[in-house]
Design a protein around this motif. Sequence first.
Motif, mmCIF file in Angstrom:
data_model
loop_
_atom_site.group_PDB
_atom_site.id
_atom_site.type_symbol
_atom_site.label_atom_id
_atom_site.label_comp_id
_atom_site.label_asym_id
_atom_site.label_seq_id
_atom_site.Cartn_x
_atom_site.Cartn_y
_atom_site.Cartn_z
ATOM 1 N N LYS A 147 135.863 68.558 55.589
ATOM 2 C CA LYS A 147 135.147 69.806 55.294
ATOM 3 C C LYS A 147 133.632 69.607 55.404
ATOM 4 O O LYS A 147 132.912 70.513 55.831
ATOM 5 N N SER A 148 133.163 68.417 55.097
ATOM 6 C CA SER A 148 131.717 68.168 55.078
ATOM 7 C C SER A 148 131.121 67.947 56.465
ATOM 8 O O SER A 148 129.901 67.990 56.622
ATOM 9 N N VAL A 149 131.973 67.720 57.488
ATOM 10 C CA VAL A 149 131.433 67.380 58.822
ATOM 11 C C VAL A 149 131.841 68.366 59.907
ATOM 12 O O VAL A 149 131.484 68.187 61.070
ATOM 13 N N ALA A 150 132.567 69.429 59.552
ATOM 14 C CA ALA A 150 133.180 70.290 60.568
ATOM 15 C C ALA A 150 132.322 71.474 60.996
ATOM 16 O O ALA A 150 132.727 72.224 61.885
ATOM 17 N N ASP A 151 131.159 71.671 60.396
ATOM 18 C CA ASP A 151 130.335 72.831 60.745
ATOM 19 C C ASP A 151 129.951 72.820 62.222
ATOM 20 O O ASP A 151 129.577 71.780 62.770
ATOM 21 N N GLY A 152 130.032 73.983 62.842
ATOM 22 C CA GLY A 152 129.577 74.135 64.221
ATOM 23 C C GLY A 152 130.593 73.784 65.279
ATOM 24 O O GLY A 152 130.285 73.815 66.469
ATOM 25 N N ALA A 153 131.811 73.455 64.894
ATOM 26 C CA ALA A 153 132.845 73.081 65.858
ATOM 27 C C ALA A 153 133.933 74.148 65.910
ATOM 28 O O ALA A 153 134.265 74.772 64.905
ATOM 29 N N ASP A 154 134.501 74.340 67.112
ATOM 30 C CA ASP A 154 135.641 75.246 67.261
ATOM 31 C C ASP A 154 136.904 74.661 66.644
ATOM 32 O O ASP A 154 137.819 75.386 66.265
ATOM 33 N N ALA A 155 136.976 73.336 66.596
ATOM 34 C CA ALA A 155 138.167 72.669 66.087
ATOM 35 C C ALA A 155 137.793 71.290 65.565
ATOM 36 O O ALA A 155 136.761 70.719 65.938
ATOM 37 N N VAL A 156 138.643 70.774 64.710
ATOM 38 C CA VAL A 156 138.511 69.408 64.205
ATOM 39 C C VAL A 156 139.725 68.624 64.680
ATOM 40 O O VAL A 156 140.855 69.112 64.609
ATOM 41 N N PHE A 157 139.478 67.413 65.186
ATOM 42 C CA PHE A 157 140.582 66.515 65.490
ATOM 43 C C PHE A 157 140.482 65.309 64.571
ATOM 44 O O PHE A 157 139.534 64.523 64.663
ATOM 45 N N VAL A 158 141.445 65.189 63.654
ATOM 46 C CA VAL A 158 141.528 64.031 62.770
ATOM 47 C C VAL A 158 142.355 62.992 63.508
ATOM 48 O O VAL A 158 143.580 63.107 63.603
ATOM 49 N N ALA A 159 141.689 62.000 64.058
ATOM 50 C CA ALA A 159 142.318 61.056 64.976
ATOM 51 C C ALA A 159 142.904 59.870 64.221
ATOM 52 O O ALA A 159 142.665 59.668 63.032
ATOM 53 N N GLY A 160 143.667 59.067 64.966
ATOM 54 C CA GLY A 160 144.269 57.875 64.390
ATOM 55 C C GLY A 160 145.646 58.190 63.830
ATOM 56 O O GLY A 160 145.758 58.897 62.832
ATOM 57 N N ASN A 161 146.699 57.653 64.472
ATOM 58 C CA ASN A 161 148.059 57.972 64.024
ATOM 59 C C ASN A 161 148.368 57.385 62.661
ATOM 60 O O ASN A 161 149.298 57.831 61.984
ATOM 61 N N GLY A 162 147.573 56.398 62.229
ATOM 62 C CA GLY A 162 147.780 55.824 60.905
ATOM 63 C C GLY A 162 146.958 56.484 59.814
ATOM 64 O O GLY A 162 147.044 56.085 58.652
ATOM 65 N N GLN A 163 146.149 57.482 60.177
ATOM 66 C CA GLN A 163 145.313 58.173 59.200
ATOM 67 C C GLN A 163 146.062 59.409 58.682
ATOM 68 O O GLN A 163 146.205 60.397 59.379
ATOM 69 N N ARG A 164 146.534 59.322 57.468
ATOM 70 C CA ARG A 164 147.389 60.352 56.863
ATOM 71 C C ARG A 164 146.650 61.677 56.777
ATOM 72 O O ARG A 164 145.662 61.802 56.064
ATOM 73 N N ALA A 165 147.153 62.699 57.508
ATOM 74 C CA ALA A 165 146.350 63.913 57.623
ATOM 75 C C ALA A 165 147.137 65.209 57.713
ATOM 76 O O ALA A 165 146.576 66.273 57.453
ATOM 77 N N VAL A 166 148.409 65.186 58.084
ATOM 78 C CA VAL A 166 149.082 66.457 58.373
ATOM 79 C C VAL A 166 149.220 67.350 57.138
ATOM 80 O O VAL A 166 149.279 68.575 57.251
#
Length: 263
Positions: free
Chosen positions: A194-213
């Motif tokens: 939430k703190s870094v997403a300003d100004g983007a059409d979309a966010v991609f939380v990368a890394g298959n080991g990074q728990r995100a869904v």
Amino acid sequence: MTERTFRRDGWDARVRIGVVVPHADVGPEAELRAMAPADVSVHAHRLHFGAMRPGGVMDPKIPHQPVTSFTDEPYLDDTVESLAASPLDVIALGFTSSSYKHGVDGEQALLRRLAPRTRGMPLVTTCLAASNAMRALGVRSMALVNPPWFDRELDLAGARYFTDQGFDVVHHAPSGLPSSQADIIPGLLFDWVKSVADGADAVFVAGNGQRAVGIVEALEDELGTAVLTANQVLLWQSLRETAPDVEVHGYGRVFRVGAFEGV
């Protein structure tokens, strides 16, 4: 034949996804199964990945040699061939960092190399799936949130990958969470994204080991923009390749759009 009602035995799946993951990474399998409807089954095949220690603990910043060699012949090739001999419908490669290291051209070369081993079975990669998903959503600018175990060089490689795919990467950096799969806590990752997403059409939380869904729907409600994650786009692309009418609810707006023409 005897006419009786029997319990489900797991063979009634409409779509069977085989996913190749690093040996100590349970994230892709867990997240794919969490998102998948009852008629989609997930089957993991593990390859050794030298940047992981027992219990799935990550190095503070993973070394690049295992990332590069993870796709080397003959190990990945033999794994894909083995999966293609199984009663599966699609094979998904559940690792992001290797695509970063090899770049767009290297990823396409990998797919061409593996194609003869698949026996015609669709083969899906994380970063290409993310690119296809963003195009399907009409995304032009993106914020890229990499795992904390990616160093600056790997983070920059990720930004180059998506820039080469034609996207404006307005933010890219590792998340500021502890460098351990078990310490990627949904609430903490939600606040970071939430703190870094300003100004983007979309966010991609990368890394298959990074728990995100688990935070996708809440982030989309909060930000008003599309949110994509590594394992979410793997599932999306796998279904586009096999059964595009299968419905997935609660894990992002990407599942509510049709297939992009180039997918």
